[in-house]
Design a protein around this motif. Structure first.
Motif: not given
Length: 157
Positions: A15-32
């Motif tokens: 249920g955690k948000l995952i962000l794949l940024d424009q550089f191809g890096m994955t960030h887990e546990g993203v919070m708005p």
């Protein structure tokens, strides 16, 4: 008007948000995080990583694709719990600490107000009341409250 986004936003199995940024890096546990949660909730939202670093700035929530907007709104709803007071039904006394019985947008609630300093003005007519448990109750516009509620509230302002 939808804008082109340069990232991908999904949820993992936990249920955690995952962000794949424009550089191809994955960030887990993203919070708005809203910049102006009360006065302008749909403008200025940051997506931050688990260390609090800003990854993406969203100027306007309504510009996002619907699936991204739904993910962000869902996450914000879990993080931001702030019932809106519609009516003040009863205050146990005008000396603090006292017990308030209120009607909110989420049903009736009873809380203890420790001191008058726990009622803070946000703008000319909006207030936040913090109870003894640290829960924030919002009065968006005290002038739209019914006469009885305004009379009770005026004792503390």
């Amino acid at each position: 008007m939808n804008v082109t986004v340069e990232y991908q936003l999904t949820r993992n199995l936990y249920g955690k948000l995952i962000l794949l940024d424009q550089f191809g890096m994955t960030h887990e546990g993203v919070m708005p995080v809203r910049a102006f949660p009360i006065t302008d909730p749909d403008h200025g939202i940051a997506l931050i990583d688990s260390r609090g670093h800003e990854l993406v700035w969203i100027y306007q929530l309504t510009d996002l694709p619907e699936d991204y907007r739904e993910l962000i709104e869902s996450e914000l709803a879990h993080r931001e719990f702030m019932p809106k007071i519609k009516r003040i039904l009863k205050v146990s006394s005008f000396i603090t600490p006292n017990t308030w019985q209120v009607e909110t947008d989420r049903g009736e609630a009873v809380f203890i107000l420790k001191g008058e300093e726990d009622i803070r003005r946000l703008a000319t007519t909006s207030l936040i009341i913090t109870d003894n448990q640290g829960i924030h109750f919002l009065i968006q516009d005290r002038l739209t409250l019914d006469r009885h509620s305004r009379k009770l509230l005026d004792h503390f302002l």
